[in-house]
Enzyme design. Structure first.
Site, PDB file in Angstrom:
ATOM      1  N   GLU A   1       0.847  -1.196   0.000  1.00  0.00           N
ATOM      2  CA  GLU A   1       0.000   0.000   0.000  1.00  0.00           C
ATOM      3  C   GLU A   1       0.885   1.250   0.000  1.00  0.00           C
ATOM      4  O   GLU A   1       1.919   1.303   0.670  1.00  0.00           O
ATOM      5  CB  GLU A   1      -0.867  -0.046   1.265  1.00  0.00           C
ATOM      6  CG  GLU A   1      -1.770   1.128   1.500  1.00  0.00           C
ATOM      7  CD  GLU A   1      -2.560   0.967   2.796  1.00  0.00           C
ATOM      8  OE1 GLU A   1      -3.556   1.691   2.964  1.00  0.00           O
ATOM      9  OE2 GLU A   1      -2.193   0.112   3.634  1.00  0.00           O
TER      10      GLU A   1
ATOM     11  N   LYS B   1      -9.431   2.129  -2.397  1.00  0.00           N
ATOM     12  CA  LYS B   1      -9.674   1.484  -1.100  1.00  0.00           C
ATOM     13  C   LYS B   1     -11.069   1.814  -0.581  1.00  0.00           C
ATOM     14  O   LYS B   1     -11.435   2.978  -0.431  1.00  0.00           O
ATOM     15  CB  LYS B   1      -8.608   1.930  -0.108  1.00  0.00           C
ATOM     16  CG  LYS B   1      -8.605   1.182   1.219  1.00  0.00           C
ATOM     17  CD  LYS B   1      -7.403   1.622   2.049  1.00  0.00           C
ATOM     18  CE  LYS B   1      -7.318   0.887   3.368  1.00  0.00           C
ATOM     19  NZ  LYS B   1      -6.154   1.358   4.167  1.00  0.00           N
TER      20      LYS B   1
ATOM     21  N   CYS C   1      -5.358  -3.328   2.595  1.00  0.00           N
ATOM     22  CA  CYS C   1      -5.185  -3.215   4.043  1.00  0.00           C
ATOM     23  C   CYS C   1      -6.490  -3.346   4.836  1.00  0.00           C
ATOM     24  O   CYS C   1      -7.029  -4.426   4.972  1.00  0.00           O
ATOM     25  CB  CYS C   1      -4.461  -1.918   4.390  1.00  0.00           C
ATOM     26  SG  CYS C   1      -3.667  -1.970   6.017  1.00  0.00           S
TER      27      CYS C   1
END
Length: 613
Positions: A85, A157, A190
């Protein structure tokens, strides 16, 4: 239609219609728009997880170094490389102004640099970076996929961590799945893994591989075996292994099989003193023959009509939720059932409860395996099972009502329930006064159940004075994360799972043992832990041992957060008759992550494909 063909059609449909109200424009996904006829790789190939540690505020240097590392992995035979990330810039930025000099469009200058080496080596790379959208000037925590054909697509995300919300917008593309020569590739980033829905969106579109860039201190990478297993897909995760602005990332980049088996893992570094600033590359083999597997086939047995609550976000001032923590002492009973012999099973159950209550006078909850008095009826036909069935005024209910009243405990027990002309694999919650506080009919049937049982039609929770709010799942229900998700939205403080498990789903947890501050016990099971963590509800599982079906025991308690030392999971033996007694306090209102945080931070606008029938 064959399952694989159906999943392919679904994936194609998703490229043409909106996800959560946002359309995937051809200009943004050129590889999908062109729908190229690419030669698909059918032989095993090497994947590389690049544990790369960028320098904050040094985008150009980071890109140059990541290009070198990626090319080296390609030279060593990797066909797919995944980097962490925010790998082009570093992670921590206080606000929009601080990150503004380092954002780039996708596609843009950064992706163009990677296109050259991807084409040269006929390979693919997924890497995280901050994106700017030219039309809106919004910033996103994104990841790009680049391959031999050039830029393929991006993911923004969906479930952001708090620090990113100071500069970035919530992702608005859903979870696209991209057709490549290597198979169907999706991306999560994540914190996404803390919410089962984001990986599930990839799974229902037939994803073969989930690329997972992350900057994780434990939580995100610990969820990955479950995400792989729940969706029958490989997961390639890339983490960092150093500390930035006081935030320590623990490494442990790994590649997981569709069964949730660890294929390879980089070293885990739990403290800043152990920081590894150098890049670590971890390799494993991905076999396309494993893209079709039993876990992926289980997706066909989802019950979208039951999952509507996944689309709901209840406001913070929800007046229906339980706000009072309850101190629970629970016993998960495990014993070897005498099949069809209710009297013998009654003796075993009574003895175990008596012993548990004598040693723990505060005992207030008992959970038993499914079909608690008859034992599992695997291999019996419906004619044999019929005489064992009863309604809620029958022998089983009377027996457990009496035990609950005698020992002043709430009991969750299973039976073959007869209702009109139908049979159900049911579980009933008895309150400590012997009354029925709720009943549940198993909604996700296994092959044996399907020969005699009808499927239940709801996922209820039950409000009680002694326990708070409790939900029930039976056996295979636990393998469908949507079921636990519904119970979470309905604010279950506890989930009871009567089970008859002999390895037909799930498997032993293989996360690195040092990742969890409070260690998981030997024999911990991925699926049951995923229920507790995913719903943020204490989960008590009762399972059988022995018999010709070789039940595997491990009755257990799974908790909200052992990773950061909030609470402690526990598990019974694999083969002994016993009552596992555990203690916990529900809700945990002051914890950094709990059910309240889970519910308020979910992004259900993008979950709609999960509830469409």
């Amino acid at each position: 239609m064959q399952p694989r063909r159906l999943l392919t059609v679904i994936a194609l449909i998703f490229t043409l219609i909106s996800v959560g109200g946002y359309q995937w424009h051809k200009s943004e996904y050129p590889a999908l728009a062109k729908a190229p006829n690419m030669e698909t790789v059918n032989k095993p190939f090497k994947a590389a997880s690049v544990q790369f540690n960028p320098i904050l505020n040094e985008r150009d240097k980071n890109v140059d170094e990541l290009l070198k590392v990626t090319e080296e992995a390609f030279k060593k035979g990797a066909r797919l490389v995944v980097a962490p990330e925010m790998s082009t810039t570093g992670y921590y930025y206080a606000d929009r102004e601080s990150i503004k000099p380092f954002v780039d469009t996708i596609p843009g200058k950064t992706t163009a640099a990677f296109e050259k080496i991807a084409k040269k080596y006929n390979s693919y790379i997924v890497f995280g970076m901050p994106e700017v959208d030219k039309s809106s000037d919004l910033y996103y925590n994104s990841a790009a996929l680049v391959g031999p054909e050039g830029y393929i697509g991006k993911y923004r995300k969906t479930q952001m961590w708090e620090s990113e919300t100071h500069w970035g917008a919530w992702g608005d593309l859903g979870v696209p799945v991209f057709d490549t020569k290597l198979g169907k590739i999706a991306i999560n980033i994540c914190m996404d893994s803390a919410y089962s829905e984001t990986a599930r969106l990839a799974g229902i579109q037939g994803a073969d591989i989930l690329a997972f860039p992350t900057n994780s201190s434990a939580q995100a990478i610990s969820a990955l075996p479950a995400r792989a297993q729940q969706n029958g897909m490989y997961v390639v995760s890339a983490n960092r292994s150093n500390t930035e602005n006081g935030f320590h990332m623990i490494g442990g980049s790994a590649i997981w099989s569709p069964e949730g088996k660890k294929l390879a893992e980089a070293p885990v570094v739990m403290t800043p003193k152990e920081d590894v600033n150098e890049t670590t590359v971890t390799y494993a083999t991905i076999d396309p023959k494993q893209y079709e597997n039993e876990n992926k086939q289980m997706l066909q047995k989802r019950r979208p009509e039951l999952y509507k609550e996944l689309m709901q976000t209840v406001a913070p001032w929800d007046y229906t939720k339980n706000t009072t923590p309850h101190d629970i002492t629970a016993a998960a009973l495990q014993y070897e059932p005498v099949i069809g012999d209710k009297d013998r099973n009654k003796e075993k159950i009574t003895s175990l409860i008596k012993e548990a209550k004598t040693e723990n006078p505060e005992l207030n909850l008992v959970v038993l395996p499914e079909l608690s008095l008859t034992g599992p009826v695997t291999g019996m036909d419906k004619k044999e099972i019929g005489p064992l069935a009863e309604d809620t005024s029958g022998e089983t209910v009377q027996f457990f009502a009496g035990l609950a009243k005698q020992y002043q405990v709430s009991i969750v027990a299973g039976l073959i329930e007869k209702q009109s002309n139908k049979l159900f694999n049911s579980a009933i919650l008895f309150s400590e006064d012997g009354k029925i506080a709720g009943s549940y009919q198993k909604t996700h049937l296994n092959k044996s159940d399907e020969t005699w049982a009808s499927a239940g039609s709801s996922l209820p929770v039950f409000k009680t004075k002694a326990l708070g709010t409790i939900g029930i799942l039976v056996g295979e229900d636990a393998a469908y994360p949507e079921a636990a998700g519904v119970l979470a939205v309905k604010r279950a403080d506890i989930i009871a799972i009567p089970s008859a498990w002999n390895g037909q789903y799930g498997g032993e947890m293989e996360i690195n043992k040092i990742v969890s501050a409070n260690p998981y016990p030997e024999g911990s099971m991925v699926t049951w832990d995923a229920v507790a963590i995913g719903a943020q509800a204490y989960t008590v599982v009762a399972n059988y041992v022995g018999t010709d079906n070789k039940y595997l025991g491990r009755s257990s308690l799974y908790t909200l957060d052992p990773l950061y030392a909030l609470d402690q999971p526990a598990a019974a033996s694999a083969d002994k008759e016993e009552a596992l007694v555990v203690k916990f306090t529900t809700i945990q209102p002051t914890a950094w992550f709990n059910q309240e945080m889970l519910i308020l931070s979910r992004q259900p606008a993008y979950f709609k494909p999960l509830i469409e029938e």
